[in-house]
Design an enzyme around this catalytic site. Structure first.
Site, PDB file in Angstrom:
ATOM      1  N   GLY A  91       1.165  -1.169  -0.106  1.00 42.58           N
ATOM      2  CA  GLY A  91      -0.138  -0.108  -0.254  1.00 42.58           C
ATOM      3  C   GLY A  91       0.849   1.188   0.603  1.00 42.58           C
ATOM      4  NE  ARG A 134       0.172  -7.299   9.943  1.00 39.73           N
ATOM      5  CZ  ARG A 134      -0.942  -7.479  10.892  1.00 39.73           C
ATOM      6  NH1 ARG A 134      -1.701  -7.334  11.659  1.00 39.73           N
ATOM      7  NH2 ARG A 134      -1.382  -6.444   9.121  1.00 39.73           N
ATOM      8  N   GLY A 163      -2.804   0.849   9.581  1.00 39.51           N
ATOM      9  CA  GLY A 163      -3.625   1.093  10.447  1.00 39.51           C
ATOM     10  C   GLY A 163      -5.625   0.242   9.630  1.00 39.51           C
ATOM     11  CE1 TYR A 216      -8.574   3.759   9.057  1.00 43.40           C
ATOM     12  CE2 TYR A 216     -10.308   5.135   8.494  1.00 43.40           C
ATOM     13  CZ  TYR A 216      -8.771   4.831   8.455  1.00 43.40           C
ATOM     14  OH  TYR A 216      -8.151   4.556   7.199  1.00 43.40           O
ATOM     15  CE  LYS A 249      -5.945   6.468  10.066  1.00 42.64           C
ATOM     16  NZ  LYS A 249      -4.470   5.199  10.061  1.00 42.64           N
ATOM     17  CB  ILE A 253      -5.594   6.355  -1.915  1.00 46.63           C
ATOM     18  CG1 ILE A 253      -5.068   7.739  -0.829  1.00 46.63           C
ATOM     19  CG2 ILE A 253      -4.300   6.279  -3.138  1.00 46.63           C
ATOM     20  CD1 ILE A 253      -4.965   9.219  -1.726  1.00 46.63           C
TER      21      ILE A 253
HETATM   22  N1  LIG Z   1      -5.445   4.537   1.299  1.00 47.55           N
HETATM   23  C1  LIG Z   1      -6.388   5.016   1.341  1.00 47.55           C
HETATM   24  O1  LIG Z   1      -7.392   5.000   0.385  1.00 47.55           O
HETATM   25  C2  LIG Z   1      -6.408   4.953   2.823  1.00 47.55           C
HETATM   26  C3  LIG Z   1      -7.202   6.281   3.250  1.00 47.55           C
HETATM   27  C4  LIG Z   1      -7.255   7.183   4.367  1.00 47.55           C
HETATM   28  C5  LIG Z   1      -6.669   6.752   5.020  1.00 47.55           C
HETATM   29  N2  LIG Z   1      -5.902   6.145   4.855  1.00 47.55           N
HETATM   30  C6  LIG Z   1      -4.973   5.409   6.110  1.00 47.55           C
HETATM   31  O2  LIG Z   1      -3.221   5.418   5.207  1.00 47.55           O
HETATM   32  C7  LIG Z   1      -2.292   4.273   6.077  1.00 47.55           C
HETATM   33  C8  LIG Z   1      -2.007   3.147   4.959  1.00 47.55           C
HETATM   34  O3  LIG Z   1      -3.239   2.599   3.743  1.00 47.55           O
HETATM   35  P1  LIG Z   1      -2.976   1.872   3.396  1.00 47.55           P
HETATM   36  O4  LIG Z   1      -3.877   1.885   2.209  1.00 47.55           O
HETATM   37  O5  LIG Z   1      -1.742   1.931   2.389  1.00 47.55           O
HETATM   38  O6  LIG Z   1      -2.934   0.751   4.024  1.00 47.55           O
HETATM   39  P2  LIG Z   1      -2.512  -1.256   3.706  1.00 47.55           P
HETATM   40  O7  LIG Z   1      -2.417  -1.314   1.973  1.00 47.55           O
HETATM   41  O8  LIG Z   1      -3.536  -1.469   4.277  1.00 47.55           O
HETATM   42  O9  LIG Z   1      -1.083  -1.170   4.097  1.00 47.55           O
HETATM   43  C9  LIG Z   1      -0.871  -0.444   5.530  1.00 47.55           C
HETATM   44  C10 LIG Z   1       0.797  -1.450   5.183  1.00 47.55           C
HETATM   45  O10 LIG Z   1       0.876  -1.749   7.047  1.00 47.55           O
HETATM   46  C11 LIG Z   1       0.941  -3.357   7.892  1.00 47.55           C
HETATM   47  N3  LIG Z   1       0.610  -3.070   8.505  1.00 47.55           N
HETATM   48  C12 LIG Z   1      -0.222  -3.456   8.825  1.00 47.55           C
HETATM   49  N4  LIG Z   1      -0.839  -3.994  10.413  1.00 47.55           N
HETATM   50  C13 LIG Z   1       0.739  -4.374  10.679  1.00 47.55           C
HETATM   51  C14 LIG Z   1       1.552  -4.144  12.205  1.00 47.55           C
HETATM   52  N5  LIG Z   1       0.309  -4.351  12.542  1.00 47.55           N
HETATM   53  N6  LIG Z   1       2.396  -3.888  12.695  1.00 47.55           N
HETATM   54  C15 LIG Z   1       3.169  -4.442  10.754  1.00 47.55           C
HETATM   55  N7  LIG Z   1       2.905  -3.860  10.038  1.00 47.55           N
HETATM   56  C16 LIG Z   1       1.342  -3.793   9.470  1.00 47.55           C
HETATM   57  C17 LIG Z   1       0.836  -3.591   6.418  1.00 47.55           C
HETATM   58  O11 LIG Z   1       1.224  -5.609   6.288  1.00 47.55           O
HETATM   59  P3  LIG Z   1       0.670  -6.685   6.222  1.00 47.55           P
HETATM   60  O12 LIG Z   1      -0.896  -6.619   6.859  1.00 47.55           O
HETATM   61  O13 LIG Z   1       1.759  -7.052   6.005  1.00 47.55           O
HETATM   62  O14 LIG Z   1       1.150  -6.360   8.114  1.00 47.55           O
HETATM   63  C18 LIG Z   1       1.096  -3.138   5.078  1.00 47.55           C
HETATM   64  O15 LIG Z   1       2.508  -3.103   4.558  1.00 47.55           O
HETATM   65  C19 LIG Z   1      -3.168   3.708   7.118  1.00 47.55           C
HETATM   66  O16 LIG Z   1      -2.879   4.175   8.226  1.00 47.55           O
HETATM   67  C20 LIG Z   1      -5.129   4.357   6.524  1.00 47.55           C
HETATM   68  O17 LIG Z   1      -5.831   3.803   7.601  1.00 47.55           O
HETATM   69  C21 LIG Z   1      -5.460   5.380   3.940  1.00 47.55           C
END
Ligand SMILES: NC(=O)c1ccc[n+]([C@@H]2O[C@H](COP(=O)([O-])OP(=O)(O)OC[C@H]3O[C@@H](n4cnc5c(N)ncnc54)[C@H](OP(=O)(O)O)[C@@H]3O)[C@@H](O)[C@H]2O)c1
Length: 250
Positions: free
Chosen positions: A22, A43, A97, A162, A166, A195
């Site tokens: 991500g 993880r 997150g 959630y 945040k 995103i």
């Molecule tokens: N993408 C969006 O549209 C969006 C919108 C609003 C906010 N956000 C925020 O932006 C951030 C990134 O979002 P994303 O969409 O890229 O999330 P994602 O695709 O779920 O990626 C999260 C990353 O964190 C790792 N992770 C999750 N739990 C973990 C843990 N306990 N220890 C270590 N690593 C961990 C995951 O890998 P593993 O699962 O392998 O550990 C992955 O590398 C998050 O905080 C999310 O809430 C995203």
């Protein structure tokens, strides 16, 4: 990729907690392309291996470590590993997150605590480990991820817990930003809207029509914002949020 001498993050070390997939992955790759030495955690071993492969294919190196950021001891180990491999770190990016949405009646205590552990506690662990190292060097950049319009009930339907997590992170970030400003450490947040890969809606066209910009945001747009906030030249920007939402949830 810019030439080695003009790369923004040459000589800098970065730990990307939640960097295996991500947005964290996108930021880790962008930092490495700009000359930073990067350690990314997550993880899932397969996701980390894929990241190393992508980095190699782009002519950069990213070190990885399997680590669960909800566990303080594992975070401490990640910082030790960062210190011994990439150095510092000068930069901490926390992109962990988990998301959950559902009716309030289904928000059990366990579910809330899991969300808080993923979104807030893991960030606290990471910041606690980062600060003493950054204070010693009188330099640090910390970047966290919130959500656009987190305080608004119009934001993601039924994602109350959630959003609450945040907002807790945002309050923490601002307090720490103020406390650490005398030490040359900045703490900022990116607040993404929706995103998607390459900014495309991928079968979610109705979602895109609700966004004033008529499309999803792209990871590339997020990395531009991240690199801006992480740069040395952004040292006077702290306790700030940067919303990337195409006009949604302002
Ligand atoms: N993408 C969006 O549209 C969006 C919108 C609003 C906010 N956000 C925020 O932006 C951030 C990134 O979002 P994303 O969409 O890229 O999330 P994602 O695709 O779920 O990626 C999260 C990353 O964190 C790792 N992770 C999750 N739990 C973990 C843990 N306990 N220890 C270590 N690593 C961990 C995951 O890998 P593993 O699962 O392998 O550990 C992955 O590398 C998050 O905080 C999310 O809430 C995203």
């Amino acid at each position: 990729m810019a030439g080695a001498s003009e790369r923004t993050f040459s000589g800098r070390s970065a730990l990307v907690v939640g960097g295996s997939r991500g947005l964290g992955r996108a930021v880790a790759l962008a930092l490495a392309a700009e000359g930073a030495r990067v350690l990314a955690t997550g993880r899932n071993a397969a996701a980390l291996a894929e990241l190393r492969m992508i980095a190699r294919a782009r002519g950069v190196r990213i070190r990885t470590l399997r680590s669960d950021a909800r566990v303080r001891g594992r975070v401490r180990e990640a910082f030790r590993r960062a210190a011994s491999t990439v150095g510092g770190p000068d930069l901490l990016v926390h992109a962990v997150g988990d998301y959950w949405a559902g009716p309030l009646s289904r928000l059990t205590g366990e579910r809330w605590e899991a969300l808080a552990r993923s979104n807030v506690t893991s960030a606290i662990h990471s910041i606690q480990e980062a600060l003493p190292r950054m204070r010693r060097r009188r330099y640090g950049r910390i970047l966290l991820f919130g959500v656009a319009g987190g305080e608004s009930p119009r934001a993601a339907h039924h994602a109350h817990a959630y959003r609450a997590a945040k907002i807790a992170l945002l309050v923490l970030a601002r307090s720490i930003a103020q406390e650490e400003a005398p030490n040359g450490i900045t703490v900022n947040m990116i607040l993404p809207g929706v995103i998607g890969p390459g900014g495309r809606a991928r079968g979610n066209a109705p979602l895109a029509t609700r966004i004033p910009g008529r499309r999803l945001g792209s990871p590339r747009e997020v990395t531009r914002a991240a690199l801006f906030l992480l740069a040395q030249e952004s040292g006077y920007i702290t306790g700030s949020t940067l919303t990337l939402s195409g006009g949604l949830l302002l």
